[in-house]
Design a protein around this motif. Sequence first.
Motif, PDB file in Angstrom:
ATOM      1  N   ILE A  69      -0.564  -5.396  -0.014  1.00  0.00           N
ATOM      2  CA  ILE A  69      -1.707  -5.698  -0.621  1.00  0.00           C
ATOM      3  C   ILE A  69      -2.467  -7.092  -0.697  1.00  0.00           C
ATOM      4  O   ILE A  69      -3.520  -7.308  -0.433  1.00  0.00           O
ATOM      5  CB  ILE A  69      -1.602  -4.828  -2.022  1.00  0.00           C
ATOM      6  CG1 ILE A  69      -1.576  -3.437  -1.811  1.00  0.00           C
ATOM      7  CG2 ILE A  69      -3.220  -5.282  -2.696  1.00  0.00           C
ATOM      8  CD1 ILE A  69      -1.274  -2.662  -3.377  1.00  0.00           C
TER       9      ILE A  69
ATOM     10  N   LEU B 163      -4.633  -0.176   7.342  1.00  0.00           N
ATOM     11  CA  LEU B 163      -4.383  -0.747   6.089  1.00  0.00           C
ATOM     12  C   LEU B 163      -3.235  -1.886   6.502  1.00  0.00           C
ATOM     13  O   LEU B 163      -2.188  -1.485   7.387  1.00  0.00           O
ATOM     14  CB  LEU B 163      -4.068   0.023   5.192  1.00  0.00           C
ATOM     15  CG  LEU B 163      -4.856   1.065   4.654  1.00  0.00           C
ATOM     16  CD1 LEU B 163      -4.493   2.036   3.569  1.00  0.00           C
ATOM     17  CD2 LEU B 163      -6.007   0.393   3.935  1.00  0.00           C
TER      18      LEU B 163
ATOM     19  N   SER C  67       2.188   3.061   5.641  1.00  0.00           N
ATOM     20  CA  SER C  67       0.924   2.725   4.601  1.00  0.00           C
ATOM     21  C   SER C  67      -0.270   3.420   4.924  1.00  0.00           C
ATOM     22  O   SER C  67      -1.004   4.259   4.188  1.00  0.00           O
ATOM     23  CB  SER C  67       0.618   1.220   4.535  1.00  0.00           C
ATOM     24  OG  SER C  67       1.626   0.555   3.978  1.00  0.00           O
TER      25      SER C  67
ATOM     26  N   ARG D 240      -9.640  -1.668   1.163  1.00  0.00           N
ATOM     27  CA  ARG D 240      -8.660  -2.671   1.983  1.00  0.00           C
ATOM     28  C   ARG D 240      -8.760  -2.518   3.564  1.00  0.00           C
ATOM     29  O   ARG D 240      -8.040  -2.967   4.127  1.00  0.00           O
ATOM     30  CB  ARG D 240      -7.362  -2.637   1.452  1.00  0.00           C
ATOM     31  CG  ARG D 240      -7.227  -2.973  -0.225  1.00  0.00           C
ATOM     32  CD  ARG D 240      -5.699  -2.495  -0.502  1.00  0.00           C
ATOM     33  NE  ARG D 240      -5.684  -2.429  -1.975  1.00  0.00           N
ATOM     34  CZ  ARG D 240      -5.187  -1.555  -2.758  1.00  0.00           C
ATOM     35  NH1 ARG D 240      -4.241  -0.908  -2.276  1.00  0.00           N
ATOM     36  NH2 ARG D 240      -5.083  -1.605  -4.141  1.00  0.00           N
TER      37      ARG D 240
ATOM     38  N   PHE E  45      -2.154   7.035   3.146  1.00  0.00           N
ATOM     39  CA  PHE E  45      -3.582   7.124   3.031  1.00  0.00           C
ATOM     40  C   PHE E  45      -4.154   8.178   3.488  1.00  0.00           C
ATOM     41  O   PHE E  45      -5.057   8.999   2.953  1.00  0.00           O
ATOM     42  CB  PHE E  45      -4.398   5.687   3.497  1.00  0.00           C
ATOM     43  CG  PHE E  45      -5.469   5.784   3.351  1.00  0.00           C
ATOM     44  CD1 PHE E  45      -6.233   5.473   2.305  1.00  0.00           C
ATOM     45  CD2 PHE E  45      -6.422   6.256   4.284  1.00  0.00           C
ATOM     46  CE1 PHE E  45      -7.808   5.433   2.199  1.00  0.00           C
ATOM     47  CE2 PHE E  45      -7.953   6.089   4.216  1.00  0.00           C
ATOM     48  CZ  PHE E  45      -8.565   5.607   3.229  1.00  0.00           C
TER      49      PHE E  45
ATOM     50  N   ASN F  78       0.720  -1.177   0.271  1.00  0.00           N
ATOM     51  CA  ASN F  78      -0.088  -0.110   0.153  1.00  0.00           C
ATOM     52  C   ASN F  78       0.670   1.250  -0.030  1.00  0.00           C
ATOM     53  O   ASN F  78       0.556   2.277  -0.773  1.00  0.00           O
ATOM     54  CB  ASN F  78      -0.991  -0.061   1.129  1.00  0.00           C
ATOM     55  CG  ASN F  78      -2.131  -0.849   1.045  1.00  0.00           C
ATOM     56  OD1 ASN F  78      -2.977  -0.670   0.029  1.00  0.00           O
ATOM     57  ND2 ASN F  78      -2.370  -2.000   1.922  1.00  0.00           N
ATOM     58  N   ASP F  79       2.068   1.163   0.679  1.00  0.00           N
ATOM     59  CA  ASP F  79       2.824   2.538   0.575  1.00  0.00           C
ATOM     60  C   ASP F  79       3.458   2.549  -0.724  1.00  0.00           C
ATOM     61  O   ASP F  79       3.775   3.798  -0.949  1.00  0.00           O
ATOM     62  CB  ASP F  79       3.710   2.263   1.764  1.00  0.00           C
ATOM     63  CG  ASP F  79       4.721   0.930   1.810  1.00  0.00           C
ATOM     64  OD1 ASP F  79       4.391  -0.070   0.983  1.00  0.00           O
ATOM     65  OD2 ASP F  79       5.490   0.639   2.642  1.00  0.00           O
TER      66      ASP F  79
ATOM     67  N   GLN G 165      -7.645   1.769  -2.137  1.00  0.00           N
ATOM     68  CA  GLN G 165      -7.132   1.483  -0.819  1.00  0.00           C
ATOM     69  C   GLN G 165      -8.065   1.314   0.378  1.00  0.00           C
ATOM     70  O   GLN G 165      -8.157   0.710   1.254  1.00  0.00           O
ATOM     71  CB  GLN G 165      -5.944   2.323  -0.414  1.00  0.00           C
ATOM     72  CG  GLN G 165      -4.687   2.209  -1.107  1.00  0.00           C
ATOM     73  CD  GLN G 165      -3.358   3.075  -0.638  1.00  0.00           C
ATOM     74  OE1 GLN G 165      -3.456   3.727   0.345  1.00  0.00           O
ATOM     75  NE2 GLN G 165      -2.265   2.536  -1.309  1.00  0.00           N
TER      76      GLN G 165
ATOM     77  N   GLN H 246       2.268   1.857  -3.724  1.00  0.00           N
ATOM     78  CA  GLN H 246       1.270   2.499  -4.481  1.00  0.00           C
ATOM     79  C   GLN H 246       1.139   3.830  -4.052  1.00  0.00           C
ATOM     80  O   GLN H 246       0.854   5.021  -5.025  1.00  0.00           O
ATOM     81  CB  GLN H 246       0.011   1.688  -4.397  1.00  0.00           C
ATOM     82  CG  GLN H 246      -1.049   2.285  -5.189  1.00  0.00           C
ATOM     83  CD  GLN H 246      -2.642   1.525  -4.748  1.00  0.00           C
ATOM     84  OE1 GLN H 246      -2.501   1.077  -3.596  1.00  0.00           O
ATOM     85  NE2 GLN H 246      -3.313   1.855  -5.782  1.00  0.00           N
TER      86      GLN H 246
END
Length: 455
Positions: free
Chosen positions: A175, A171, A189, A161, A193, A118-119, A158, A121
């Motif tokens: 992923i 999160l 992460s 998730r 967000f 996630n981080d 995100q 992305q």
Amino acid sequence: MKFSSSALGALGASFLLASGAGAIDLVIDDPSSIKTATKAIIANLRAYYTGDKVGDTPGNLPDPYYWWECGAMFNSFIDYWYYTGDDTYNTITIQAMQHQIGDYNAFMPPNQTKTLGNDDQAFWGMAAMAAAENKFPDPTDPKQPSWLSLAQAVFNTQVVRWDTLTCGGGLRWQIFTFNNGYDYKNTISNGCFFNIAARLAKYTGNTTYSDWAEKMWDWELSVGLMSPQYHYFDGTDDKQNCTTINHIQWTYNAAVHMAGAAAMWNLTGDDTWRQRLTGIINSTDVFFNMKDAPNVMFEVACENNGKCDVDQRSFKAYLARFMGYTIKVAPFTSEYILPKLTTSALAAAKQCNAGADQTSCGLKWTQNGVNDGSFGVGEQMAALEVMQVLLYDQVAGPVSEKTGGTSKSDPSAGTETQNQPITFNSITTGDKAGAGFITTLVLIGIIGGAWWMVS
């Protein structure tokens, strides 16, 4: 007061340490001096990038750099254009950003699936957000998604998730379930967000984003990723329901939260967000408290002990970047931030004096002009960011839809199903783990030293 500064010339492996005055004088209150310095630094940072060469992949840096850091680097290029007006690197930036869009128009390229966090992305998403806020030239192809919609797509992919099965939310780092680190809920992460949600709220005025920013803030505080004193820690294990925290602090965690809090204050004018933002800024003293170099930024967890890995050597760039952003969207913070930025910029410039042409910046700005011989994308990017933000008073603040923003909004971007079957090759030891890879290294290598940098 003048200090000699310079930038990187060739790839780090070819550098020979040199001493003496550098090629550039940095005068912190002279815009032309700052532009001259940053022009040299970014030219040499660009020398590390090979993605525009025939046979290479746009948006990728060569080994040992991970995919996420290339997104972070192009954010620096967008920042450079914003602060200086120099469009030299706009073409390769647009090419790279478009090439890495991937699935759902959300920076999920299939070739990163095996290690996509996630981080990772989010660092590309934050670059797209900066492009929208700074009115970076829009893609000329009408079929290409706008910068704003790319950031919205990252948010939308995100938000689904958000995981309430453990820890009451948050999160995960990774992923996909098959990736190492899926069971770790790391602060970067979740902080990224929060950053994107807050900035989208400021840009669009859509309360969905601000509601999620508030929700993320409250969750991080509830599980202890953020302390009541606004210190941000590395992460927590969801297998233990987030009951244990890795208390190591990194500059980039403070950075992404500072910018998000600044955006929320700008949006709401609320004293609560003013207090929170001031608290974050004060908490960053842990990164500026070197006895012999007060107000000079350093990476407290790894810089002095020589344990900063490739990822970590870039982290100071993001604190400098988002300190500059914070001054623009929350001007009351300038009196707290500027002493740290100006002192750090001078210190960074003073040690950008190595390499064959005395133009390579090292990692340790606290050594009174002595270059430590550490060269790379991260070191150069950090020096670039801490100097170019000194041009904050030469540019307008980040725009919104109501203040001149031109990037087209698509609130539904990235919302197509993510439940399609995923095909991937066997994971090998050579695969890149992305920005969050540092967590595994840290847990193995330096978690035992966390006590000395916890407030």
